[in-house]
Scaffold this motif. Structure first.
Motif, PDB file in Angstrom:
ATOM      1  N   TYR A 280      70.459  67.375  64.297  1.00  0.00           N
ATOM      2  CA  TYR A 280      70.920  67.307  62.912  1.00  0.00           C
ATOM      3  C   TYR A 280      71.361  65.892  62.570  1.00  0.00           C
ATOM      4  CZ  TYR A 280      71.487  72.330  63.771  1.00  0.00           C
ATOM      5  OH  TYR A 280      71.274  73.648  64.123  1.00  0.00           O
TER       6      TYR A 280
ATOM      7  N   TYR B 144      73.975  64.285  59.533  1.00  0.00           N
ATOM      8  CA  TYR B 144      74.915  64.479  58.429  1.00  0.00           C
ATOM      9  C   TYR B 144      75.379  63.099  57.979  1.00  0.00           C
ATOM     10  CZ  TYR B 144      75.474  69.307  60.147  1.00  0.00           C
ATOM     11  OH  TYR B 144      75.260  70.602  60.553  1.00  0.00           O
TER      12      TYR B 144
ATOM     13  N   GLN C 197      78.701  61.058  55.661  1.00  0.00           N
ATOM     14  CA  GLN C 197      79.993  61.168  55.002  1.00  0.00           C
ATOM     15  C   GLN C 197      80.247  59.869  54.250  1.00  0.00           C
ATOM     16  OE1 GLN C 197      83.512  61.436  57.515  1.00  0.00           O
ATOM     17  NE2 GLN C 197      84.521  62.784  56.042  1.00  0.00           N
TER      18      GLN C 197
ATOM     19  N   VAL D  80      81.736  65.683  54.362  1.00  0.00           N
ATOM     20  CA  VAL D  80      80.560  65.546  55.204  1.00  0.00           C
ATOM     21  C   VAL D  80      79.446  66.387  54.568  1.00  0.00           C
ATOM     22  CG1 VAL D  80      79.601  65.934  57.500  1.00  0.00           C
ATOM     23  CG2 VAL D  80      82.003  65.271  57.252  1.00  0.00           C
TER      24      VAL D  80
ATOM     25  N   PHE E 118      75.325  67.797  54.866  1.00  0.00           N
ATOM     26  CA  PHE E 118      74.136  68.033  55.681  1.00  0.00           C
ATOM     27  C   PHE E 118      72.954  67.266  55.096  1.00  0.00           C
ATOM     28  CE2 PHE E 118      70.950  70.170  58.054  1.00  0.00           C
ATOM     29  CZ  PHE E 118      69.970  70.619  57.179  1.00  0.00           C
TER      30      PHE E 118
ATOM     31  N   SER F 238      67.829  69.131  59.488  1.00  0.00           N
ATOM     32  CA  SER F 238      67.805  69.717  60.822  1.00  0.00           C
ATOM     33  C   SER F 238      66.388  69.602  61.372  1.00  0.00           C
ATOM     34  CB  SER F 238      68.270  71.168  60.802  1.00  0.00           C
ATOM     35  OG  SER F 238      67.452  71.957  59.960  1.00  0.00           O
TER      36      SER F 238
ATOM     37  N   MET G 163      79.096  56.937  56.566  1.00  0.00           N
ATOM     38  CA  MET G 163      79.100  57.212  57.999  1.00  0.00           C
ATOM     39  C   MET G 163      78.016  58.253  58.237  1.00  0.00           C
ATOM     40  SD  MET G 163      81.232  56.102  60.408  1.00  0.00           S
ATOM     41  CE  MET G 163      81.992  56.556  61.950  1.00  0.00           C
TER      42      MET G 163
ATOM     43  N   PHE H  87      76.324  60.845  60.928  1.00  0.00           N
ATOM     44  CA  PHE H  87      76.596  61.552  62.173  1.00  0.00           C
ATOM     45  C   PHE H  87      75.356  62.294  62.650  1.00  0.00           C
ATOM     46  CE2 PHE H  87      81.040  60.823  62.505  1.00  0.00           C
ATOM     47  CZ  PHE H  87      81.560  60.851  61.230  1.00  0.00           C
TER      48      PHE H  87
ATOM     49  N   ARG I 143      72.536  70.754  69.472  1.00  0.00           N
ATOM     50  CA  ARG I 143      73.081  71.993  70.029  1.00  0.00           C
ATOM     51  C   ARG I 143      72.017  72.686  70.875  1.00  0.00           C
ATOM     52  NH1 ARG I 143      71.435  76.865  67.595  1.00  0.00           N
ATOM     53  NH2 ARG I 143      70.313  76.550  65.612  1.00  0.00           N
TER      54      ARG I 143
ATOM     55  N   PRO J 167      77.705  75.859  69.596  1.00  0.00           N
ATOM     56  CA  PRO J 167      78.144  74.957  68.533  1.00  0.00           C
ATOM     57  C   PRO J 167      77.484  73.584  68.624  1.00  0.00           C
ATOM     58  CG  PRO J 167      79.864  75.244  70.165  1.00  0.00           C
ATOM     59  CD  PRO J 167      78.798  76.221  70.505  1.00  0.00           C
ATOM     60  N   GLN J 168      77.497  72.883  67.508  1.00  0.00           N
ATOM     61  CA  GLN J 168      76.930  71.538  67.473  1.00  0.00           C
ATOM     62  C   GLN J 168      77.899  70.537  68.106  1.00  0.00           C
ATOM     63  OE1 GLN J 168      75.550  70.535  63.461  1.00  0.00           O
ATOM     64  NE2 GLN J 168      75.018  72.688  63.138  1.00  0.00           N
TER      65      GLN J 168
ATOM     66  N   PHE K 208      78.788  66.503  68.266  1.00  0.00           N
ATOM     67  CA  PHE K 208      78.608  65.346  67.392  1.00  0.00           C
ATOM     68  C   PHE K 208      78.764  64.025  68.135  1.00  0.00           C
ATOM     69  CE2 PHE K 208      78.289  66.863  63.029  1.00  0.00           C
ATOM     70  CZ  PHE K 208      78.589  68.206  63.200  1.00  0.00           C
ATOM     71  N   GLY K 209      77.994  63.036  67.690  1.00  0.00           N
ATOM     72  CA  GLY K 209      78.208  61.667  68.122  1.00  0.00           C
ATOM     73  C   GLY K 209      79.376  61.054  67.350  1.00  0.00           C
ATOM     74  N   ASP K 210      79.718  59.812  67.713  1.00  0.00           N
ATOM     75  CA  ASP K 210      80.837  59.123  67.071  1.00  0.00           C
ATOM     76  C   ASP K 210      80.464  58.534  65.715  1.00  0.00           C
ATOM     77  OD1 ASP K 210      82.287  57.832  70.156  1.00  0.00           O
ATOM     78  OD2 ASP K 210      82.618  59.711  69.066  1.00  0.00           O
TER      79      ASP K 210
ATOM     80  N   GLN L 293      83.973  76.597  62.120  1.00  0.00           N
ATOM     81  CA  GLN L 293      84.544  75.644  63.062  1.00  0.00           C
ATOM     82  C   GLN L 293      85.638  74.830  62.406  1.00  0.00           C
ATOM     83  OE1 GLN L 293      80.443  74.140  64.770  1.00  0.00           O
ATOM     84  NE2 GLN L 293      82.055  73.431  66.117  1.00  0.00           N
TER      85      GLN L 293
ATOM     86  N   LYS M 271      86.705  57.460  62.544  1.00  0.00           N
ATOM     87  CA  LYS M 271      86.163  57.945  63.818  1.00  0.00           C
ATOM     88  C   LYS M 271      85.238  59.136  63.625  1.00  0.00           C
ATOM     89  CE  LYS M 271      88.616  55.030  66.239  1.00  0.00           C
ATOM     90  NZ  LYS M 271      87.966  53.916  66.962  1.00  0.00           N
ATOM     91  N   GLY M 272      84.792  59.678  64.755  1.00  0.00           N
ATOM     92  CA  GLY M 272      83.860  60.794  64.743  1.00  0.00           C
ATOM     93  C   GLY M 272      84.536  62.135  64.535  1.00  0.00           C
ATOM     94  N   LEU M 273      83.772  63.193  64.787  1.00  0.00           N
ATOM     95  CA  LEU M 273      84.189  64.566  64.530  1.00  0.00           C
ATOM     96  C   LEU M 273      84.393  65.269  65.860  1.00  0.00           C
ATOM     97  CD1 LEU M 273      81.438  65.082  61.846  1.00  0.00           C
ATOM     98  CD2 LEU M 273      83.879  64.885  61.359  1.00  0.00           C
TER      99      LEU M 273
ATOM    100  N   LEU N 252      85.933  77.164  67.535  1.00  0.00           N
ATOM    101  CA  LEU N 252      84.793  77.837  66.910  1.00  0.00           C
ATOM    102  C   LEU N 252      85.091  79.318  66.885  1.00  0.00           C
ATOM    103  CD1 LEU N 252      81.691  77.945  66.070  1.00  0.00           C
ATOM    104  CD2 LEU N 252      81.259  78.387  68.481  1.00  0.00           C
TER     105      LEU N 252
ATOM    106  N   LEU O 148      75.860  73.034  58.982  1.00  0.00           N
ATOM    107  CA  LEU O 148      77.270  73.170  58.642  1.00  0.00           C
ATOM    108  C   LEU O 148      77.519  72.751  57.197  1.00  0.00           C
ATOM    109  CD1 LEU O 148      78.748  71.717  61.930  1.00  0.00           C
ATOM    110  CD2 LEU O 148      78.943  74.076  61.158  1.00  0.00           C
TER     111      LEU O 148
ATOM    112  N   TRP P 223      80.729  71.810  54.795  1.00  0.00           N
ATOM    113  CA  TRP P 223      82.039  71.288  55.115  1.00  0.00           C
ATOM    114  C   TRP P 223      83.026  71.368  53.955  1.00  0.00           C
ATOM    115  CZ3 TRP P 223      82.774  68.852  59.978  1.00  0.00           C
ATOM    116  CH2 TRP P 223      81.603  68.717  60.739  1.00  0.00           C
TER     117      TRP P 223
END
Lengths: 112, 112
Positions: free
Chosen positions: A33, A35, A37, A43, A45, A48, A89, A91, A95, A100-101, A103-105, B34, B42-44, B49, B100, B102
């Motif tokens: 995925y 996303y 922000q 955030v 979507f 996918s 940002m 992301f 998964r 659950p998914q 996430f990267g930073d 979630q 920063k990240g998520l 969950l 997701l 949000w």
């Protein structure tokens, strides 16, 4: 613990240029995925990806955007002809089935 | 269209207090919900969950509840600490691709 890795952490690009954001999902994950922000906003979507094709995309994900899994490890988001409003940002998440998914930073994209 | 709302938008409490963050969603047809934590820039980080068939999940000082029929979830934080200061995001999973959706988040400040 395995992690989703995103590079670069910060990308500064001139308006109109192309940018590629890179992600290395967790190795045994099958669903990917993107996303984004925008500063101070929710955030959202974008897209996918499963089985080497887009499984769903939002209305944000127009022809300016594309995704690719060029090899067995990377998952990229390309933005063509960037606009000021693409500053955000971004992301990446991945998964495993019914999990659950993760996430990267994130990559902070700044368009000048 | 699924909408996720978080109340309050910001909360400031003294250290040691127990607190509740609220999340509501308009479409009860979700797969799971979630709670995430996001530190500035920063990240998520996924905290908890809850599957749609579950009523609550606990992790340490955190407890999340889900009332799917009424479209509500709460995140309870016990004995708050300054290190809990962050933005807390709620997200619901919809669609066959589990993307997701949000909320805007609650910015939490715990005062020493």
């Amino acid at each position: 613990e395995p992690e989703v890795t995103q590079t670069p952490s910060h990308q500064v690009t001139q308006m109109g240029q192309e940018v590629i954001l890179r992600c290395v999902p967790i190795s045994n994950h099958l669903y990917f995925y993107w996303y984004r922000q925008i500063l101070g906003q929710k955030v959202e979507f974008l897209v996918s990806f499963y089985n080497n094709e887009i499984s769903e995309k939002s209305e944000i994900f127009d022809d300016q955007f594309s995704v690719e899994r060029p090899d067995g490890s990377n998952f990229t988001l390309k933005i063509r002809s960037t606009k000021l409003e693409d500053s955000a940002m971004y992301f990446c998440a991945s998964r495993q089935d019914a999990q659950p998914q993760h996430f990267g930073d994130g990559t902070r994209l700044s368009i000048l | 269209k699924q909408e996720v709302t978080q109340i309050p938008a910001a909360l400031s409490v003294p250290e040691g207090e127990n607190l509740v963050l609220n999340c509501s969603f308009t479409d009860s047809a979700i797969y799971n919900l979630q709670w995430f934590r996001q530190d500035p820039g920063k990240g998520l980080t996924s905290l908890l969950l809850i599957q749609s068939s579950q009523r609550e999940q606990t992790s340490g000082r955190l407890n999340a509840s889900l009332d799917k029929s009424s479209g509500r979830s709460t995140l309870y934080i016990a004995a708050s600490q300054p290190g809990d200061s962050a933005t807390y995001l709620c997200a619901v999973t919809r669609g066959s691709n589990y993307q997701l959706i949000w909320g805007a988040g609650t910015k939490l400040i715990i005062k020493p």
